[in-house]
Design an enzyme around this catalytic site. Structure first.
Site, short mmCIF file in Angstrom:
data_model
loop_
_atom_site.label_atom_id
_atom_site.label_comp_id
_atom_site.label_asym_id
_atom_site.label_seq_id
_atom_site.Cartn_x
_atom_site.Cartn_y
_atom_site.Cartn_z
N ASP A 96 0.87 -1.19 0.00
CA ASP A 96 0.00 0.00 0.00
C ASP A 96 0.90 1.24 0.00
O ASP A 96 2.10 1.15 0.30
CB ASP A 96 -0.92 0.02 1.24
CG ASP A 96 -1.86 1.22 1.23
OD1 ASP A 96 -2.43 1.55 0.17
OD2 ASP A 96 -2.02 1.87 2.28
N CYS A 114 -4.40 -1.59 -2.04
CA CYS A 114 -4.59 -0.16 -2.26
C CYS A 114 -5.51 -0.01 -3.47
O CYS A 114 -5.19 -0.50 -4.56
CB CYS A 114 -3.22 0.47 -2.55
SG CYS A 114 -3.28 2.19 -3.03
N CYS A 150 -11.25 2.96 0.18
CA CYS A 150 -9.81 3.18 0.32
C CYS A 150 -9.40 2.34 1.53
O CYS A 150 -10.13 2.32 2.54
CB CYS A 150 -9.54 4.66 0.58
SG CYS A 150 -7.86 5.04 1.12
N HIS A 181 -7.35 2.70 3.76
CA HIS A 181 -7.11 3.42 5.02
C HIS A 181 -8.41 3.56 5.83
O HIS A 181 -8.37 3.70 7.06
CB HIS A 181 -6.59 4.84 4.73
CG HIS A 181 -5.13 4.90 4.39
ND1 HIS A 181 -4.63 4.47 3.18
CD2 HIS A 181 -4.06 5.36 5.09
CE1 HIS A 181 -3.31 4.66 3.16
NE2 HIS A 181 -2.95 5.20 4.30
N1 DGL Z 1 -4.96 3.13 0.78
C1 DGL Z 1 -4.92 3.49 -0.58
C2 DGL Z 1 -6.20 3.27 -1.32
O1 DGL Z 1 -6.87 2.31 -1.02
C3 DGL Z 1 -4.17 4.76 -0.93
C4 DGL Z 1 -4.57 6.03 -0.32
C5 DGL Z 1 -3.63 7.13 -0.73
O2 DGL Z 1 -2.41 6.92 -0.70
O3 DGL Z 1 -4.13 8.19 -1.12
O4 DGL Z 1 -6.53 3.95 -2.25
#
Ligand code: DGL
EC number: 5.1.1.3
Length: 280
Positions: free
Chosen positions: A20, A83, A195, A197
């Site tokens: 990620d 990600c 996402c 996160h």
């Molecule tokens: N965690 C990632 C996603 O699922 C990336 C978030 C990022 O770096 O902006 O898109």
């Protein structure tokens, strides 16, 4: 062609690579570990370049190829692009170039379409993911034909907030609640956390929804990805049958003590082995 390290070829005890831009992929790691406790994981965080979500597709592609190539060199038997932004711009290119199975993810719009009763769903994701064909094809193929309205939203402060350990006094909390309330008032009954996160604030948001008596589901793709990984390992007879004794290994393109503390907190691991750095 990006080849796996030759020493690990066809070795079921070889690690699974998880990639990620930052700590977000740890939300996927939690599902992977729960479902496959025998496996050993290497987590690659491109923290020198996080966030990916406001970068152009070509840059995301370049950074993802670089990260995946490093995981291959470390002998990973399968790589999870944990990600959404990286999957959106690099999944096909990585699969074409890589000698090991690659699993990526897309926001959980399909399951959201099954769940909704109001025919209104929302996708909270990065700008890169929201703009990408990968997501918009799913919306066009699954949501639109059923008359399901999909609202999309990007909040640039969310990823940095999670990377910083989600301080509760941040103004991001107010923005998140305001957006959730607005969607609930509009009749949205499923919010897709698009996402990796975002599942880290799922508990917080669920408590808010419960307290306000708002019937809104929050869903993400983490469990589905872990199930896909497990079925691929079983299919290729590559699942480890011996208990894993190696702690999760972390490689980060920018490493400091805050990152290690956040990674420990989010992964629930009391010990993480740092690799590829002098610092331990
Ligand atoms: N965690 C990632 C996603 O699922 C990336 C978030 C990022 O770096 O902006 O898109």
């Amino acid at each position: 062609m990006i080849n796996q390290h030759p020493d690990f070829k066809d070795d079921p005890t070889a690690p699974i690579g998880v990639f990620d831009s930052g700590v977000g992929g740890l939300s996927v790691y939690l599902h992977l570990k729960a479902l496959m406790p025998n496996e050993h994981f290497i987590y690659h965080a491109d923290t020198a370049n996080v966030p990916y979500g406001d970068k152009l597709g070509d840059e995301i592609l370049f950074l993802t190829l670089k990260a995946v190539s490093q995981l291959c060199q470390r002998g990973c038997k399968l790589i999870v692009i944990a990600c959404n932004s990286a999957s959106a711009y690099a999944l096909n290119a990585v699969r074409e170039r890589c000698s090991v199975p690659i699993v990526g993810l897309v926001p959980a719009v399909k399951p959201a379409c099954h769940l909704t009763h109001t025919q209104k769903i929302a996708v909270l994701a990065t700008q890169a993911t929201l703009n990408a064909e990968l997501l918009n094809d799913v919306i066009d193929d699954v949501a639109t034909p059923q008359g399901i309205v999909v609202y999309k939203h990007f909040e640039p402060m969310l990823v940095p907030w999670v990377e910083n350990g989600m301080p509760i006094d941040s103004q991001v909390v107010h923005l998140l609640i305001k957006q959730t309330k607005q969607w609930a008032d509009m009749g949205v009954d499923v919010i897709v956390l698009g996402c990796t996160h975002y599942p880290f604030f799922k508990g917080f948001l669920s408590s808010y929804l419960q307290k306000e008596n708002l019937a809104v589901h929050l869903i993400d793709s983490g469990l589905a990805v872990a199930q896909r990984v497990k079925s691929l390992l079983d299919l290729f007879h590559m699942a480890s049958s011996t208990p894993n004794t190696t702690p999760m290994q972390l490689y980060a393109t920018h490493l400091d003590d805050d990152l290690i503390a956040t990674a420990k907190k989010l992964s629930g691991e009391s010990f993480i082995e740092i690799i590829g750095h002098h610092k331990t």
